[in-house]
Write a protein that holds these residues in place. Structure first.
Motif, PDB file in Angstrom:
ATOM      1  N   GLU A  35       0.854  -1.188   0.000  1.00  0.00           N
ATOM      2  CA  GLU A  35       0.000   0.000   0.000  1.00  0.00           C
ATOM      3  C   GLU A  35       0.888   1.235   0.000  1.00  0.00           C
ATOM      4  O   GLU A  35       2.025   1.189   0.504  1.00  0.00           O
ATOM      5  CB  GLU A  35      -0.905   0.028   1.234  1.00  0.00           C
ATOM      6  CG  GLU A  35      -1.967  -1.054   1.276  1.00  0.00           C
ATOM      7  CD  GLU A  35      -2.886  -0.876   2.478  1.00  0.00           C
ATOM      8  OE1 GLU A  35      -3.991  -0.317   2.311  1.00  0.00           O
ATOM      9  OE2 GLU A  35      -2.499  -1.306   3.579  1.00  0.00           O
ATOM     10  N   TRP A  37       0.644   5.824   0.063  1.00  0.00           N
ATOM     11  CA  TRP A  37      -0.073   7.094   0.135  1.00  0.00           C
ATOM     12  C   TRP A  37       0.880   8.168  -0.356  1.00  0.00           C
ATOM     13  O   TRP A  37       2.069   8.166  -0.010  1.00  0.00           O
ATOM     14  CB  TRP A  37      -0.500   7.391   1.570  1.00  0.00           C
ATOM     15  CG  TRP A  37      -1.504   6.426   2.121  1.00  0.00           C
ATOM     16  CD1 TRP A  37      -2.853   6.595   2.231  1.00  0.00           C
ATOM     17  CD2 TRP A  37      -1.233   5.115   2.660  1.00  0.00           C
ATOM     18  NE1 TRP A  37      -3.434   5.484   2.791  1.00  0.00           N
ATOM     19  CE2 TRP A  37      -2.475   4.558   3.064  1.00  0.00           C
ATOM     20  CE3 TRP A  37      -0.067   4.362   2.844  1.00  0.00           C
ATOM     21  CZ2 TRP A  37      -2.573   3.295   3.633  1.00  0.00           C
ATOM     22  CZ3 TRP A  37      -0.165   3.106   3.408  1.00  0.00           C
ATOM     23  CH2 TRP A  37      -1.408   2.573   3.799  1.00  0.00           C
ATOM     24  N   ALA A 285      -1.107   5.166  13.233  1.00  0.00           N
ATOM     25  CA  ALA A 285      -2.304   4.761  12.492  1.00  0.00           C
ATOM     26  C   ALA A 285      -2.018   3.549  11.607  1.00  0.00           C
ATOM     27  O   ALA A 285      -2.835   2.618  11.523  1.00  0.00           O
ATOM     28  CB  ALA A 285      -2.812   5.926  11.644  1.00  0.00           C
ATOM     29  N   LEU A 286      -0.870   3.534  10.952  1.00  0.00           N
ATOM     30  CA  LEU A 286      -0.536   2.400  10.087  1.00  0.00           C
ATOM     31  C   LEU A 286      -0.284   1.132  10.889  1.00  0.00           C
ATOM     32  O   LEU A 286      -0.643   0.030  10.448  1.00  0.00           O
ATOM     33  CB  LEU A 286       0.683   2.739   9.223  1.00  0.00           C
ATOM     34  CG  LEU A 286       0.461   3.813   8.154  1.00  0.00           C
ATOM     35  CD1 LEU A 286       1.735   4.040   7.361  1.00  0.00           C
ATOM     36  CD2 LEU A 286      -0.686   3.438   7.223  1.00  0.00           C
ATOM     37  N   ARG A 289      -3.633  -0.115  11.679  1.00  0.00           N
ATOM     38  CA  ARG A 289      -4.202  -0.655  10.446  1.00  0.00           C
ATOM     39  C   ARG A 289      -3.705  -2.078  10.192  1.00  0.00           C
ATOM     40  O   ARG A 289      -4.462  -2.957   9.768  1.00  0.00           O
ATOM     41  CB  ARG A 289      -3.817   0.253   9.278  1.00  0.00           C
ATOM     42  CG  ARG A 289      -4.356  -0.172   7.907  1.00  0.00           C
ATOM     43  CD  ARG A 289      -3.735   0.674   6.803  1.00  0.00           C
ATOM     44  NE  ARG A 289      -4.317   0.417   5.510  1.00  0.00           N
ATOM     45  CZ  ARG A 289      -5.297   1.095   4.947  1.00  0.00           C
ATOM     46  NH1 ARG A 289      -5.826   2.110   5.603  1.00  0.00           N
ATOM     47  NH2 ARG A 289      -5.756   0.783   3.753  1.00  0.00           N
ATOM     48  N   LEU A 290      -2.425  -2.318  10.481  1.00  0.00           N
ATOM     49  CA  LEU A 290      -1.811  -3.616  10.233  1.00  0.00           C
ATOM     50  C   LEU A 290      -2.065  -4.621  11.354  1.00  0.00           C
ATOM     51  O   LEU A 290      -1.648  -5.778  11.262  1.00  0.00           O
ATOM     52  CB  LEU A 290      -0.306  -3.445  10.015  1.00  0.00           C
ATOM     53  CG  LEU A 290       0.090  -2.728   8.723  1.00  0.00           C
ATOM     54  CD1 LEU A 290       1.573  -2.368   8.757  1.00  0.00           C
ATOM     55  CD2 LEU A 290      -0.220  -3.590   7.507  1.00  0.00           C
ATOM     56  N   ALA A 295      -5.342  -0.032  19.195  1.00  0.00           N
ATOM     57  CA  ALA A 295      -5.811   1.345  19.008  1.00  0.00           C
ATOM     58  C   ALA A 295      -6.080   2.047  20.326  1.00  0.00           C
ATOM     59  O   ALA A 295      -6.055   3.281  20.388  1.00  0.00           O
ATOM     60  CB  ALA A 295      -7.073   1.345  18.150  1.00  0.00           C
ATOM     61  N   LEU A 325      -5.659   6.511   6.437  1.00  0.00           N
ATOM     62  CA  LEU A 325      -4.566   5.713   6.983  1.00  0.00           C
ATOM     63  C   LEU A 325      -5.076   4.578   7.864  1.00  0.00           C
ATOM     64  O   LEU A 325      -4.431   3.545   7.970  1.00  0.00           O
ATOM     65  CB  LEU A 325      -3.620   6.587   7.808  1.00  0.00           C
ATOM     66  CG  LEU A 325      -2.841   7.666   7.063  1.00  0.00           C
ATOM     67  CD1 LEU A 325      -1.902   8.385   8.033  1.00  0.00           C
ATOM     68  CD2 LEU A 325      -2.040   7.093   5.909  1.00  0.00           C
ATOM     69  N   LEU A 326      -6.209   4.766   8.485  1.00  0.00           N
ATOM     70  CA  LEU A 326      -6.717   3.778   9.433  1.00  0.00           C
ATOM     71  C   LEU A 326      -7.493   2.657   8.756  1.00  0.00           C
ATOM     72  O   LEU A 326      -7.522   1.524   9.237  1.00  0.00           O
ATOM     73  CB  LEU A 326      -7.601   4.449  10.482  1.00  0.00           C
ATOM     74  CG  LEU A 326      -6.859   5.126  11.641  1.00  0.00           C
ATOM     75  CD1 LEU A 326      -7.836   5.882  12.525  1.00  0.00           C
ATOM     76  CD2 LEU A 326      -6.097   4.103  12.471  1.00  0.00           C
ATOM     77  N   ALA A 327      -8.138   2.962   7.667  1.00  0.00           N
ATOM     78  CA  ALA A 327      -8.980   1.936   7.028  1.00  0.00           C
ATOM     79  C   ALA A 327      -9.075   2.164   5.532  1.00  0.00           C
ATOM     80  O   ALA A 327      -8.749   3.223   5.039  1.00  0.00           O
ATOM     81  CB  ALA A 327     -10.378   1.979   7.636  1.00  0.00           C
TER      82      ALA A 327
END
Length: 327
Positions: A35, A37, A285-286, A289-290, A295, A325-327
């Protein structure tokens, strides 16, 4: 060139007051992008986020074993430490074992970032030394490699054997030819690469076999998070929050990397504005996410959805990670 992507938002009451943007890349064990950004091809200076790469020749050359370096010393070689007693005492013992002194360090004197150490020095009318510099552990590693190679004392010169070895290691793990370097705050060259190249390097570390130089370095960082940064710092707190399963390293001007060995994943990110809080929010945040960071862990909540308070202790706003970044 792709524009930077939103990283973090600052809300004051109902108003979106500001937005931090940047670039981020997650790579798998083959170096391919999972991924991204912003622009993965943007050329960056990773600053202190590249310290584990700069420490690679220390281990690969055999210097670490020849001098019997411990995991604590390897962690310090990758550190941007606070200059607390735990850091200064360990680096001091290290250079003493080499038969060297503070004057042999090329990193320059820096006021300790640890309040207890700094205030104690002020009360004692003592000046900060080179050993208090946040990069003194890296430089102790440079000095060890210098001694092992039988090279001259100006180990931060770009044409010195130590820095040539660092460039070779950098280009090896990024799989890129560096377009050049800038001089870092500690006087050593800091080599440039694409953000994808830095993420690829971190994935290379994550996938490195047991016993390799790369594995020994990220294991040392994960074993001793308190030496990599210090109390209250994002690297230390978030590594603890990840239960030692992730190696993290910040860099100046809004840089951050992550090495996730269990997944063979590497992350590199750069806040375009160079702001630390944006990089820390994006990195946290990443990791959420992973699925490697809770959280709701206190260390997480200091970086994402964190309250902003004024001098009277009133909550006046909140720092939120960008939704993308979160989802």
């Amino acid at each position: 060139m792709t524009a930077p992507a939103p990283f973090a938002e600052i809300w004051r009451g109902p108003f979106l007051e500001s937005v931090h943007s940047g670039h981020a890349v997650i790579c798998d064990s083959t170096g391919q992008i999972i991924e991204a950004w912003g622009d993965p091809t943007t050329v960056v200076l990773p600053r202190s986020s590249s310290k584990m790469i700069q420490a690679l020749p220390l281990v690969r050359s055999g210097a670490a074993d020849a001098f019997g370096l411990t995991t604590k010393q390897l962690a310090l070689a990758c550190a941007s430490h606070q200059g607390a007693h735990i850091h200064v005492d360990n680096v001091g013992a290290w250079i003493k074992e080499l038969g060297l002194t503070d004057d042999d360090l090329c990193c320059g004197p820096e006021e300790s970032r640890d309040r207890t150490m700094r205030d104690g020095q002020i009360r004692a009318h003592e000046s900060p030394c080179r050993i208090h510099n946040n990069c003194s552990g890296k430089h102790a590693g440079f000095l060890t490699l210098t001694r092992h190679l039988g090279a001259g004392p100006n180990y931060v010169a770009p044409d010195h054997l130590v820095q040539k070895a660092c460039l070779e290691a950098f280009e090896d793990v990024t799989q890129e030819t560096s377009p050049g370097f800038g001089i870092d705050g500690c006087s050593a060259p800091n080599y440039a690469a694409t953000l994808h190249g830095i993420a690829r390097a971190m994935a290379h570390y994550a996938a490195a076999p047991e016993g390799s130089a790369e594995a020994r370095l990220h294991q040392a960082m994960r074993l001793h998070p308190e030496l990599v940064a210090g109390e209250g710092r994002a690297c230390t707190e978030l590594m603890r929050a990840c239960d030692g399963k992730v190696a993290l390293k910040t860099g100046a001007e809004g840089f951050f990397i992550a090495i996730i060995p269990e997944r063979g994943i590497g992350i590199a990110l750069k806040a375009a504005c160079g702001t630390t809080r944006a990089a820390e929010a994006a990195l946290a945040a990443l990791l959420v996410r992973l699925g490697v960071l809770d959280a709701n862990h206190p260390a997480t909540l200091k970086r994402i959805n964190a309250p902003i308070r004024n001098w009277d202790g009133l909550t006046t706003g909140v720092l939120k990670p960008a939704a993308g970044l979160l989802a």
